[in-house]
Motif scaffolding. Structure first.
Motif, PDB file in Angstrom:
ATOM      1  N   CYS A  54      12.695  11.707   2.093  1.00  0.00           N
ATOM      2  CA  CYS A  54      11.793  10.481   2.279  1.00  0.00           C
ATOM      3  C   CYS A  54      12.215   9.655   3.310  1.00  0.00           C
ATOM      4  O   CYS A  54      12.010   8.685   3.306  1.00  0.00           O
ATOM      5  CB  CYS A  54      11.921   9.750   0.934  1.00  0.00           C
ATOM      6  SG  CYS A  54      11.203  10.696  -0.498  1.00  0.00           S
ATOM      7  N   LEU A  55      12.752  10.261   4.361  1.00  0.00           N
ATOM      8  CA  LEU A  55      13.330   9.709   5.806  1.00  0.00           C
ATOM      9  C   LEU A  55      12.067   9.737   6.695  1.00  0.00           C
ATOM     10  O   LEU A  55      12.162   8.836   7.541  1.00  0.00           O
ATOM     11  CB  LEU A  55      14.458  10.160   6.030  1.00  0.00           C
ATOM     12  CG  LEU A  55      15.569  10.184   5.384  1.00  0.00           C
ATOM     13  CD1 LEU A  55      16.782  11.013   5.915  1.00  0.00           C
ATOM     14  CD2 LEU A  55      16.134   8.664   5.281  1.00  0.00           C
ATOM     15  N   ASP A  56      11.000  10.566   6.331  1.00  0.00           N
ATOM     16  CA  ASP A  56       9.896  10.818   7.522  1.00  0.00           C
ATOM     17  C   ASP A  56       8.770  11.252   6.576  1.00  0.00           C
ATOM     18  O   ASP A  56       9.013  11.876   5.149  1.00  0.00           O
ATOM     19  CB  ASP A  56      10.375  11.887   8.360  1.00  0.00           C
ATOM     20  CG  ASP A  56       9.448  11.944   9.579  1.00  0.00           C
ATOM     21  OD1 ASP A  56       8.472  10.881   9.527  1.00  0.00           O
ATOM     22  OD2 ASP A  56       9.420  12.688  10.418  1.00  0.00           O
ATOM     23  N   LEU A  57       7.613  11.218   7.213  1.00  0.00           N
ATOM     24  CA  LEU A  57       6.465  11.579   6.354  1.00  0.00           C
ATOM     25  C   LEU A  57       5.611  12.632   7.011  1.00  0.00           C
ATOM     26  O   LEU A  57       5.709  12.632   8.279  1.00  0.00           O
ATOM     27  CB  LEU A  57       5.366  10.298   6.052  1.00  0.00           C
ATOM     28  CG  LEU A  57       6.091   9.280   5.262  1.00  0.00           C
ATOM     29  CD1 LEU A  57       4.965   8.061   5.384  1.00  0.00           C
ATOM     30  CD2 LEU A  57       6.320   9.631   3.777  1.00  0.00           C
ATOM     31  N   VAL A  70       4.800  11.098  -3.600  1.00  0.00           N
ATOM     32  CA  VAL A  70       5.492  10.358  -2.522  1.00  0.00           C
ATOM     33  C   VAL A  70       4.891   9.776  -1.510  1.00  0.00           C
ATOM     34  O   VAL A  70       5.102   8.824  -1.061  1.00  0.00           O
ATOM     35  CB  VAL A  70       6.725  11.213  -1.749  1.00  0.00           C
ATOM     36  CG1 VAL A  70       7.419  10.460  -0.813  1.00  0.00           C
ATOM     37  CG2 VAL A  70       7.809  11.828  -2.945  1.00  0.00           C
ATOM     38  N   LEU A  71       3.659  10.400  -1.420  1.00  0.00           N
ATOM     39  CA  LEU A  71       2.775  10.034   0.012  1.00  0.00           C
ATOM     40  C   LEU A  71       1.939   8.706  -0.228  1.00  0.00           C
ATOM     41  O   LEU A  71       1.503   8.209   0.763  1.00  0.00           O
ATOM     42  CB  LEU A  71       2.073  11.290   0.768  1.00  0.00           C
ATOM     43  CG  LEU A  71       2.731  12.294   0.999  1.00  0.00           C
ATOM     44  CD1 LEU A  71       1.956  13.444   1.717  1.00  0.00           C
ATOM     45  CD2 LEU A  71       4.132  12.143   2.003  1.00  0.00           C
ATOM     46  N   LYS A  72       2.091   8.311  -1.420  1.00  0.00           N
ATOM     47  CA  LYS A  72       1.111   7.269  -1.779  1.00  0.00           C
ATOM     48  C   LYS A  72       2.037   6.030  -1.900  1.00  0.00           C
ATOM     49  O   LYS A  72       1.653   4.770  -2.152  1.00  0.00           O
ATOM     50  CB  LYS A  72       0.543   7.428  -3.014  1.00  0.00           C
ATOM     51  CG  LYS A  72      -0.805   8.491  -3.048  1.00  0.00           C
ATOM     52  CD  LYS A  72      -1.202   8.354  -4.562  1.00  0.00           C
ATOM     53  CE  LYS A  72      -2.532   9.460  -4.087  1.00  0.00           C
ATOM     54  NZ  LYS A  72      -3.410   9.623  -5.616  1.00  0.00           N
ATOM     55  N   LYS A  73       3.435   6.072  -1.567  1.00  0.00           N
ATOM     56  CA  LYS A  73       4.366   4.967  -2.007  1.00  0.00           C
ATOM     57  C   LYS A  73       4.479   4.201  -0.551  1.00  0.00           C
ATOM     58  O   LYS A  73       4.453   4.713   0.505  1.00  0.00           O
ATOM     59  CB  LYS A  73       5.837   5.639  -2.457  1.00  0.00           C
ATOM     60  CG  LYS A  73       5.660   6.228  -3.765  1.00  0.00           C
ATOM     61  CD  LYS A  73       6.975   6.358  -4.308  1.00  0.00           C
ATOM     62  CE  LYS A  73       6.801   6.919  -5.732  1.00  0.00           C
ATOM     63  NZ  LYS A  73       6.441   5.944  -6.695  1.00  0.00           N
ATOM     64  N   LYS A  74       4.615   2.949  -0.674  1.00  0.00           N
ATOM     65  CA  LYS A  74       4.944   1.955   0.471  1.00  0.00           C
ATOM     66  C   LYS A  74       6.383   2.085   0.908  1.00  0.00           C
ATOM     67  O   LYS A  74       7.271   2.723  -0.076  1.00  0.00           O
ATOM     68  CB  LYS A  74       4.602   0.713   0.072  1.00  0.00           C
ATOM     69  CG  LYS A  74       3.105   0.489  -0.295  1.00  0.00           C
ATOM     70  CD  LYS A  74       3.035  -0.948  -0.483  1.00  0.00           C
ATOM     71  CE  LYS A  74       1.190  -1.019  -1.073  1.00  0.00           C
ATOM     72  NZ  LYS A  74       0.756  -2.562  -1.570  1.00  0.00           N
ATOM     73  N   ASP A  75       6.634   1.533   2.002  1.00  0.00           N
ATOM     74  CA  ASP A  75       8.107   1.491   2.384  1.00  0.00           C
ATOM     75  C   ASP A  75       9.178   1.197   1.587  1.00  0.00           C
ATOM     76  O   ASP A  75      10.126   1.864   1.227  1.00  0.00           O
ATOM     77  CB  ASP A  75       8.198   0.835   3.852  1.00  0.00           C
ATOM     78  CG  ASP A  75       7.469   1.562   4.922  1.00  0.00           C
ATOM     79  OD1 ASP A  75       7.180   2.600   4.757  1.00  0.00           O
ATOM     80  OD2 ASP A  75       7.384   0.969   5.955  1.00  0.00           O
ATOM     81  N   ASP A  80      13.630   2.569  -2.428  1.00  0.00           N
ATOM     82  CA  ASP A  80      14.082   2.593  -3.841  1.00  0.00           C
ATOM     83  C   ASP A  80      14.045   4.069  -4.334  1.00  0.00           C
ATOM     84  O   ASP A  80      15.114   4.458  -5.110  1.00  0.00           O
ATOM     85  CB  ASP A  80      13.084   1.917  -4.554  1.00  0.00           C
ATOM     86  CG  ASP A  80      13.190   0.283  -4.331  1.00  0.00           C
ATOM     87  OD1 ASP A  80      14.294  -0.091  -3.890  1.00  0.00           O
ATOM     88  OD2 ASP A  80      12.411  -0.373  -5.011  1.00  0.00           O
ATOM     89  N   LEU A  81      13.121   4.945  -3.966  1.00  0.00           N
ATOM     90  CA  LEU A  81      13.227   6.278  -4.271  1.00  0.00           C
ATOM     91  C   LEU A  81      14.452   7.097  -4.008  1.00  0.00           C
ATOM     92  O   LEU A  81      15.153   7.745  -4.639  1.00  0.00           O
ATOM     93  CB  LEU A  81      11.833   7.034  -3.695  1.00  0.00           C
ATOM     94  CG  LEU A  81      11.488   8.285  -4.604  1.00  0.00           C
ATOM     95  CD1 LEU A  81      11.070   8.146  -5.987  1.00  0.00           C
ATOM     96  CD2 LEU A  81      10.545   8.921  -3.861  1.00  0.00           C
TER      97      LEU A  81
END
Length: 231
Positions: A54-57, A70-75, A80-81
């Motif tokens: 989750c360091l890059d998308l 994961v791709l629906k989450k904000k920064d 937090d994840l």
């Protein structure tokens, strides 16, 4: 299922040129698995690890971590994840040079807002877990390379993450220290830690229970790679 990547693509823009790095990558990792992703320099393995961590998308595709999209989450949610569910081990350790082993391991707990007394207890337990109970007051300059990496592993484990990501974890170590580190990974996996390890070294990769190869941004099992090579 702890980790599921479906049809992941990652492109980078260089001036007006689009450079594909990951191409239709799909990967599933079960809870408690020990997986090595092996490939040469430039194969896309570090890009893949950054996405898993989750360091890059990705440019497109689906990424589920414990069935969360994961791709629906904000920064902030991604931060937090990472803090709660993922532990990172890097080739160059990333330890703070002026802090003791204990203070380095306590760092993620500070970000998590845990009280100092509990932080000390949790960090001490993590260092004991990696065999450094007698090195808690030592600073990185007083530790060998293998001991530094053990401190980094203790830091990665201190929050009891669901997933341990290791990027070339033996790259800065001599062969004996590397073997000892692989023994530690084996022990941690037997204790139930899910490990995804990135490496270019076939000998290191062979310590994992499952080896996946990445070549030019695409994943292959050993059998698939053999078929590709025969063509």
């Amino acid at each position: 299922m702890i980790l599921e990547l479906n049809h992941i693509y990652k492109d980078y823009q260089q001036d007006k040129l689009v450079v594909p790095v990951l191409k239709d990558v799909s990967l599933q990792v079960e809870d408690g698995e020990y997986v090595a992703i092996m490939g040469p320099s430039g194969s896309g393995k570090t890009t893949l690890m950054n996405i898993i961590g989750c360091l890059d998308l990705p440019t497109k595709g689906e990424f589920l971590l414990e069935e969360e999209d994961v791709l629906k989450k904000k920064d902030r949610e991604l931060s937090d994840l990472r803090l709660q569910k993922i532990g990172f081990v890097f080739q160059s350790f990333h330890l703070l040079p002026r802090q003791t082993a204990l203070e380095n391991v306590m760092l993620p707990l500070s970000y998590a807002g845990i009280q100092k007394k509990e932080r000390v207890q949790m960090a001490t337990t993590a260092l004991e877990r990696v065999g450094l109970a007698e090195r808690v007051t030592f600073k990185p300059t007083q530790l060998s390379g293998g001991q530094k990496q053990r401190v980094a592993i203790a830091r990665a484990l201190v929050n009891n993450p669901k997933l341990l990501l290791a990027d070339e974890p033996t790259g800065a170590l001599d062969s004996k220290s590397g073997e000892q580190l692989m023994e530690l990974f084996q022990k941690l996996n037997e204790e139930g830690v899910t490990i995804v390890m990135i490496t270019h070294d076939a000998k290191i990769a062979s310590n994992a229970k499952r080896v996946i190869r990445i070549i030019d941004g695409e994943l292959y099992t050993d059998n698939e790679e053999a078929e590709v090579s025969d063509v």
